[in-house]
Write an enzyme that holds these catalytic residues in place. Structure first.
Site, PDB file in Angstrom:
ATOM      1  CG  ASP A 228      -3.723   3.688  -3.319  1.00 45.48           C
ATOM      2  OD1 ASP A 228      -4.556   2.866  -3.752  1.00 45.48           O
ATOM      3  OD2 ASP A 228      -3.954   4.442  -2.350  1.00 45.48           O
ATOM      4  CD  GLU A 229      -5.323  -0.497  -1.082  1.00 40.35           C
ATOM      5  OE1 GLU A 229      -5.159  -1.397  -0.245  1.00 40.35           O
ATOM      6  OE2 GLU A 229      -6.064   0.481  -0.885  1.00 40.35           O
TER       7      GLU A 229
ATOM      8  CG  ASP B 167      -1.963   1.073   1.224  1.00 36.59           C
ATOM      9  OD1 ASP B 167      -1.986   1.857   0.255  1.00 36.59           O
ATOM     10  OD2 ASP B 167      -2.762   1.130   2.176  1.00 36.59           O
TER      11      ASP B 167
END
Length: 431
Positions: free
Chosen positions: A125-126, A29
């Protein structure tokens, strides 16, 4: 040498154990990703609380993301800008730069895929990584996680938090436990000692309503959920009851998808709330064509064609109206989709009142290679080849490098984002 474990599997409310290869799953993350990218772009704002926000004039006057200092001041994602200003008078607001987020995200994902091809995105983003087959090359899960953190930091200037576990759900929970720039290991021996006293809402599949219902059933911790009576939970939650208990027990049958295996959608659509009301047919046409281009681009990315088009509109009273129709022949061309969508619009709305939002969609999708031409179709498909060429130009130079004359200078489609595979804030609880 392979190490085998006894994996618990629930059969008729009894736990039995199957021999299987132990999995090592990472959840990575990027910390405060959008705000971190903005700080990288604006070093003058170092040591200042910062929030990424939309333009109030574009009806997006809320906080989309914030950095650690703003978070410590109580600023929350999704709250109005003026509320954040009251909490943190010296906060700096910056507009989002989605193209830059996409560019850096792809750079980070390239790092991930150098360790394994089993990389499943969970937004821009993860993601999850299955590094089970990579340990002989790169070390155990913690070693890989720590190396990833250092590489991302060195190559992009950003930080990640990584959860290491044996299921996707627990790896995700692990990455949430320590931020920023941390590795958290939840193995089969220690995971319940670490997370057992946490509230079930900390788990990825437990939303607000489910958490409230569990509270009413006197289930306040993950450990209590793992021991809860399944029959009772099925009565209250139906088919998801077993998923809830299994997640708490560390039982998972799903796997991490390969990065290059794309899920084929049943339909695609794009919509926008315009910065001002759409007053007439000409303005509506601008929005419909812009949305149709995005829908068509996504169809071509999946090598699909659509046999149906649907249109939804929202009036200033926030009432949605939808209509759909079939096409004479399948297509992935923006012009074809837009023309049909405009016909639907004229059937639905006479502009005795303005519109606030429009969504264009394509459904009844099929493989382009199986497309059958009718006697009236153009076998050369010149329009299709033109749009494919435009895709290549935009892929190299950006979406706005080529525009229809209709869209030049328009002020209605500024909220649109051209890379839907990296929709901002998609599914992320902790942007």
């Amino acid at each position: 040498m392979k190490y085998y474990i006894l994996e618990p599997v629930v059969l008729q409310d009894k736990i039995v154990y199957n021999q299987c290869v132990d999995k090592t799953i990472l959840h990575c993350d990027l910390n405060n990703f959008y705000a971190s990218v903005e700080q990288k772009m604006h070093p003058e704002y170092d040591e200042l609380p910062l929030a990424v926000c939309g333009n109030p004039e574009m009806r997006h006057g809320i906080v989309l993301a914030k950095n650690q200092l703003a978070k410590q001041a109580g600023v929350q994602t999704g709250e109005a800008i003026w509320i954040s200003k009251q909490k943190c008078p010296n906060i700096v607001f910056v507009a989002p730069h989605f193209d830059e987020y996409v560019k850096i995200s792809k750079q980070v994902f390239n790092i991930y895929t150098s360790y394994t091809d089993m990389v499943e995105s969970f937004g821009i983003d993860e993601c999850w990584l299955d590094v089970t087959g990579s340990k002989n090359l790169f070390g155990d899960g913690k070693q890989i996680a720590d190396e990833l953190r250092e590489r991302v930091k060195h190559e992009t200037g950003l930080t990640i938090s990584v959860g290491v576990s044996f299921t996707k759900a627990l790896a995700k929970l692990g990455s949430d436990l320590k931020k920023p720039d941390a590795t958290t290991v939840l193995d089969r021996q220690n995971y319940m000692n670490v997370i057992g006293k946490l509230h079930p809402s900390e788990m990825i599949m437990v939303g607000k309503r489910t958490a409230e219902k569990l509270e009413s059933l006197n289930i306040h911790t993950i450990e209590e959920l793992s021991k809860a009576d399944r029959t009772m939970l099925r009565y209250h939650f139906g088919v998801i009851a077993d998923n809830l208990v299994n997640a708490a027990l560390g039982i998972e049958t799903g796997s991490v998808r390969k990065y290059y295996d794309r899920q084929i959608p049943k339909s695609v659509s794009n919509g926008t709330t315009t910065p001002r009301d759409i007053q007439n047919v000409d303005e509506a046409k601008i929005v419909v064509y812009a949305l149709s281009e995005m829908v068509a681009t996504r169809l071509r990315q999946y090598n699909l064609v659509a046999s149906g088009v649907n249109l939804s509109i929202k009036d200033p009273n926030l009432r949605w109206v939808s209509k759909q129709t079939s096409l004479l022949s399948p297509t992935a061309n923006a012009s074809d989709i837009a023309q049909v969508a405009m016909n639907l619009l004229l059937q639905m709305h006479s502009f005795n009142a303005p519109l606030r939002a429009i969504t264009v969609g394509a459904h009844r999708l099929g493989d382009k290679m199986e497309m059958q031409f009718t006697l009236f179709d153009d076998p050369d498909d010149k329009q299709g080849k033109l749009e494919e060429s435009i895709d290549k130009i935009r892929g190299k130079y950006g979406y706005n490098s080529v525009k229809r004359g209709l869209l030049v200078g328009d002020t209605l489609t500024g909220n649109l984002h051209d890379d839907d595979d990296f929709r901002p804030f998609h599914q992320s609880k902790n942007s």
